[in-house]
Structures are given as C-alpha cells and as structure tokens.
Design a protein around this motif. Sequence first.
Motif, PDB file in Angstrom:
ATOM      1  N   HIS A 142      -1.050   5.772   2.488  1.00 27.94           N
ATOM      2  CA  HIS A 142      -1.994   5.503   3.577  1.00 27.94           C
ATOM      3  C   HIS A 142      -3.185   6.462   3.542  1.00 27.94           C
ATOM      4  O   HIS A 142      -4.322   6.062   3.754  1.00 27.94           O
ATOM      5  CB  HIS A 142      -1.288   5.587   4.927  1.00 27.94           C
ATOM      6  CG  HIS A 142      -0.301   4.479   5.136  1.00 27.94           C
ATOM      7  ND1 HIS A 142       0.644   4.482   6.134  1.00 27.94           N
ATOM      8  CD2 HIS A 142      -0.099   3.322   4.448  1.00 27.94           C
ATOM      9  CE1 HIS A 142       1.369   3.376   6.066  1.00 27.94           C
ATOM     10  NE2 HIS A 142       0.939   2.664   5.055  1.00 27.94           N
ATOM     11  N   ASP A 188      -1.234  -0.791   4.557  1.00 26.35           N
ATOM     12  CA  ASP A 188      -1.899  -1.276   5.774  1.00 26.35           C
ATOM     13  C   ASP A 188      -2.390  -0.136   6.668  1.00 26.35           C
ATOM     14  O   ASP A 188      -2.864  -0.361   7.765  1.00 26.35           O
ATOM     15  CB  ASP A 188      -0.962  -2.196   6.555  1.00 26.35           C
ATOM     16  CG  ASP A 188       0.325  -1.481   6.977  1.00 26.35           C
ATOM     17  OD1 ASP A 188       0.424  -0.254   6.773  1.00 26.35           O
ATOM     18  OD2 ASP A 188       1.243  -2.144   7.497  1.00 26.35           O
ATOM     19  N   GLY A 207      -0.710   2.005   8.318  1.00 25.71           N
ATOM     20  CA  GLY A 207       0.339   2.482   9.213  1.00 25.71           C
ATOM     21  C   GLY A 207      -0.187   3.104  10.493  1.00 25.71           C
ATOM     22  O   GLY A 207      -1.047   2.533  11.178  1.00 25.71           O
ATOM     23  N   SER A 230       4.995  -1.094   8.701  1.00 25.28           N
ATOM     24  CA  SER A 230       4.562  -0.559   7.423  1.00 25.28           C
ATOM     25  C   SER A 230       5.754  -0.142   6.549  1.00 25.28           C
ATOM     26  O   SER A 230       5.869  -0.515   5.386  1.00 25.28           O
ATOM     27  CB  SER A 230       3.688   0.653   7.725  1.00 25.28           C
ATOM     28  OG  SER A 230       2.845   0.915   6.682  1.00 25.28           O
TER      29      SER A 230
END
Lengths: 447, 343
Positions: free
Chosen positions: A74, A80, A82, A332
Amino acid sequence: MSKTNMTRRGVLKTGAVAGAGVALPTIFTASSAAAYMNEPTGGSVTLGFNVPQTGPYADEGADELRAYELAVEHLNGGGDGGMMNTFSSKALKGNGILGKKVEYVSGDTQTKSDAARASAKSMIEKDGAIMITGGSSSGVAIAVQGLCQEAGVIFMAGLTHSNDTTGKDKKANGFRHFFNAYMSGAALAPVLAARYGKDRKAYHLTADYTWGWTQEESIKAATEALGWTTVNTVKTPLSQTDFSSYITPVLQTDADVLILNHYGGNMVNSLTNAVQFGLREKQVNGKNFEIVVPLFSRLMARGAGENIKGILGSTNWHWSLQDEGSKAFVKSFGTKYGFPPSQAAHTVYCQTLLYADAAERAGTFNPCGIGEALEGFEFDGLGNGKTLYRADDHQCFKDVLVVKGKENPTSEFDILEVVEVTPVEQVTYAPDHPMFAGGNLGTCNPG
Amino acid sequence: MDAIFLQILNGLDKGSAYALIALGLTLIFGTLGVVNFAHGALFMLGSFCAVTLNKILNLSVETIDPTKTDFLGNPLKVKTPYVQAWFGDDFGAAIIDWGVPLAILFTIPVMIGIGFIMERGLIKHFYKRPHADQILVTFGLAIVLQELIKYFFGANPIPTPAPDAFKGSFDFGAMLGMDPNVIIYPYWRLIYFGFAAVIIGAVFAFLQFTTFGMVVRAGMADRETVGLLGINIDKRFTIMFGIAAAVAGLAGVMYGPINSPNYHMGMDFLVLSFVVVVVGGMGSLPGAVLAGFLLGILESFASMTQVIDLIPGINQIIIYVVAIIILLTRPRGLMGRKGVMED
C-alpha cells in the motif's frame, strides 16, 4: 641517521588494534558521514520486520508478516490502499516514504529475547534497516526496544501487552500501538461487575513472567476497586502444559471466579483444563462459577475449541468491527489472503503506516524527527476510533474491546464477538501511575 | 484431605503419560541400547494421528448459501462433511464425535510403520556408535519431525475434543456421600489412567507370557548368547521398536483431549520422561512405570499452594531435585540392575 623503533612484535600489535577497529561493528558508533543511523541515500528505504517465524507464536508471526507485506504494498502505491484511504492523516501518497520506495527485510525472533536482539542487530547493521518493528511477546519487545534505543533506530512494537513496555522499560525510540494490561483490566472490570455482580471472589492463575505479573496486578486492582475480593494468586511456570494440579486447588476454595492471566499455549491449556474440571458447571456461593481470560488472541483461542464459548476477555481489535478503517483493512487483507486478519496483523499494519506517516510529516527519517512527529499525534481511521500517541510514554490511547467467546460461530474465524467497546477515557491513566512507575523515556538516539 | 485425594489423582494422571513414554524409551534402550531422544516426537506424532483423522473425517463438500455472506460480503460457502453426507447427519456427526477413540485404530499401524522406518532407515546405523552420537541424531530427528508437523499443521494448538459422552466430571464426593462438586475428576482423565494401565499391562503380559517376549527378554539380558542360538534377535528388536513407537503414539492420541496437540508437545514431555527413566533405572521396565507415577504424584503435590508457600519455586524443580538425589545415592535408579550407571 634516524632510527625507527619498529619491531616485529610492535607491527603485529598495531596491526591487531587497527584490524579490530576496522572490524568493529558500526552499529553503536555514529557515522560521521550520515546525519543519523542508516540514513537512506538511494531511491529506497529498508524497514526491518522482526517477527516469530519459528517457535510457539509462529502463526501470529506469519500473520504479522502478511500485514507488513500488505502495508509495504500500500505504501508503494499497490493494491487498494487499505487503511491509507481511511487514515485521518493524508500525508501518505502511495509513492513510498518521502519519495523512496519501501523495501523490507525480515528476521526471526523465535520468541526468544537473545535471538530477537540478534536478528534486529543484523537487520540494522547488515541490511541497513532504518526502523525495526514486530514481535509477539513482551519479553522480546522490551529486549529489542532496548537494542533499538542503543542503536539509534525507531522501534515500532508489535504484539506486546505488558505494562512495562511503555512503563518502567519505556524508551524514547520505542512506540506501542497495542493496548496494555492496565487497559484490559480497566475495560473488563466494569463489564465483569455488571454481568457477574460486585460480590465476587476471584482466584488468579498467572504466567510467571513480565506480562503475567502486570496482567495480574492490573486486573486484580481493577476488580478489587469494584468490590471483588481476591482469594489467591498463583504463579504458574511458563513451560507448564498440564494445569490440573493448579486447577484442583480452586475447587477447595470458596472462589467463584477463575481469572487466567495466561496467553498463547498456556491459555489454551489452562482454559481447557478448567473446563474439563467442570468449573463452568459449578455453583459456588449461590452463583455460577465463571472463568475470565483478560487477553484474548483469536488465533490462539481457536486451539481451545468449544471451551472458549461464553468466556469474557479483551482484545485490541477485531475483524468484525464496522468502522470504515476496519472494513477497508479486512477487505484488503481478506482479498489478498483469503481469511480475516488477526489483532496482531492489525496492530503491525497500523504501526507501519504510522511510522511512514510520521516520516512524511517530519520530512525526515531521522529517528528524533519521527519521534517528535509521533509524540502527541492524534489520528483516526485506523480501526480503533480516535487515538492518541501520548508523548509522555509513547503509548497509544484508544477504545478497548471487551469480547466473549461466541456461542454459535459461523466459521473457523468467527470465534469472538464484541460485547462492549470501552471508551478511551475509561482506560486512560496518568503517566505517573504506580503500575507504570520507575522508567524514564530518556532522550531520542539518532545513532 | 479432599485436596490430597485430588492431587493423587492428578499425579496418577500425569504419571500415566510419563510412564507410557518412559516405558517405550526403556524398551528401546533395553533392547537396542539406543538413547532415543526422538521418543517425545513419537508421542507428538501419535497425537497428530488423531488430528489427521479428525481432518479426514471433516473433509467437506462445499455448497453456496446465497442467503448468508462471509466476512468479505460474498455468498457464504457452507461445508458439510462427507461422512455426514454419506451416512446421514446423526450417524456422520457421531463418527466425527468419536474421532479420538477411532484414531486409536488408525494410530497403531501408522506408528508401528513409523517406528519400523525410523529404526531400519536411521537408527540401526548408530547401534555401535557412542551414546552421544545416538542422542545427537535422534534429537535432530525429533526437531525435523516437529518442524514437519508445524509446516503442515501450523504452530498453534489444534483442538481434538473427547466424545460428548465423556465430557464432564465424575463426582467422587457425591458417591462417598460428601458435598457434591468438591472431589470431582474429569471422565477423560480417568479414562486416560485406565487406558495407560491397560497398555502397560499388555506390554508386560506380551513380554512375560509370549515366546516372542521371552526371546526379547533373553536378548535384553544377553544379546550375544541369543544370537549364538541361531535366533534373529535384530528382527525382534526392530519389532520392539515398532511396539515402543506405538505405545508412545497411543499415549499421544489419548492425550489430545486433555491438552490440544501442538508441534512442540513432544519436547515438553521428553526431558521429564528421561528423568523418569533415569530415576526408575535405565533399562528397567517396572522402574520406568513406578518412577512415572511417583514423579507425577510428587509434581502434583509440589504444585499445591501450601507447598509453594512453604518452599517457593519447588513446583518447578521438584522432579530434578529427586533426580539429583537418586543419581547421588543410587545411580542405578530405583529398580535398575546392579552395575548399570554405577561404574
């Protein structure tokens, strides 16, 4: 004509001293070229994940490592995003930390202090790790925190629940997101009093090491303040596997509550043994006998099977929470790995994001700059509601969950249910509280 | 008095596990002369036979229940064990419930096979090597076995509950006309004690009353002479290794409901079991059993609050204190043969 006093022996001595100087690890010596320990010079920055990969907490360590990998993904702009999307601070941009790509190395603590220090030292010295994080034991956390203080890197503690980590053993370079034994006691006691009454007699079995002692002290003080009396407190060896000889004396007393200040395998075995001995069906003083486990770990609680049903305890976080941060993290993590994250995974993911965010806000990787950015930092959106990283002791203050073993689980992950979210005010204590006395943060060490 | 009675029961229960493991250890030492540090791992493997059977019985067919969702909000996958799908809900559930007793049948051939492979594949190459080599190789083997189990089953304990019929406790107090719920003891622990007694009795009877046992005992006393009589003692000793492995495995499989199996449980028992063997007398089968129960009872009494208050920490060291005293005063152990470990 000048005469040199060089002798064969002298050359050998000089050579030996010079060689030793060259070979001396640089870990405890500030580099004259760098402004601080392991200052990143290239396009990347290395974090050190020090988790139990072998030993009894290897499963927790594996879940921590999954969360760390997710956090790195991330931070570097993958996946995505998170909890970066729900985090109240918007300093992180998904382009690494301060524009440098995040890389990591991992070490195995083995849940042994000496092994954990050795792997942390290796990651700092050989791999150039600028921050060390992880662990699944208070003894290990305290040992590694001390090492990081000496070495001049930040330590973002993983799963450590002893009061001492941010109490008598606190360090300026160390920070804890996880809750502690005092908070467990403060959150649990009112729920226990409300459900089981104020006229109760408690018998404690306590794991004989730093976490157990502080857990017993905390829950004992909290329950006694509400009117309970303590019948006995018995320390059990950490290596104990069969607790029958510690459970049977409980039957001989007028205690009507058994508090198991045990964690991990100890907790699984002592709870299983207590249920085997019929304590849950027992009536004492006209009341149902109750068992309490102050600190729950879902991963470990699974080992106790059905014995966990209806047992009250506390936890730092649970995947069933419905706030935006928790939902984002569960989605996630669950999408990537196929199952919900544990509280250990949650706390280390938060710690990684908090470190990265602090570096962005401070504009430096200098441990002192990061320390300043974390001290007194208030944030939200990481799954625990509004949270404060208190400057006085580097402890996070946030809501605490009181949980209960679920009666009708729908899956192997659905073991605990949240009974109450205890507000942060109820678990906050003064920095000079006697249970946390004796320590001193000292000053930050940049290496 | 109640407390003493309960601690005696606890001691007998703990002693059952110690005695079963020590019995196997002594059998191997007495027959093959090998100090087998992998014996605790055999106990652990037995426990994981129950875990494995439990997993097999719980192999499930997955169906989608569109009315419910999982933790990610996807339609919930509902698992129905094949045994329930094939034999009906009630009978299938009963088979799963009786997984641990059923595992006994599964464990015996598996453990004899493991014992046979261990002995033929590795340990026979160390018969003539010093004890230090044997200890190193078997200890290494134990670590390999436990890491293999951790790789396949994880590090956390795995619950293997007793059948519902054996949950709960037997009330000795109520039976004797005393207050109920004061002298109670879990059914499964009583069963474990009875089971251990039967296994120990069976091993002794096998050695005492069969021709095979007689030859093995003769081989334990004088291997060379038995060999000169044209008897293939090695083959019999290999079988005894398999039997010793099966005894450790059975001790493990029945221990599952007492404490959830984990990969490290063998190591937890190993050191204690060696102390039991040394206290009982190296190579003495009755000594191993006697010392197992004796040390189990002593450990239980040392855990009593009154005793700990009197001598803090005694619960953690009692077994080793006894071992030191025995080694100083009677090096051959309680029932060891004269001369063994006394030179």
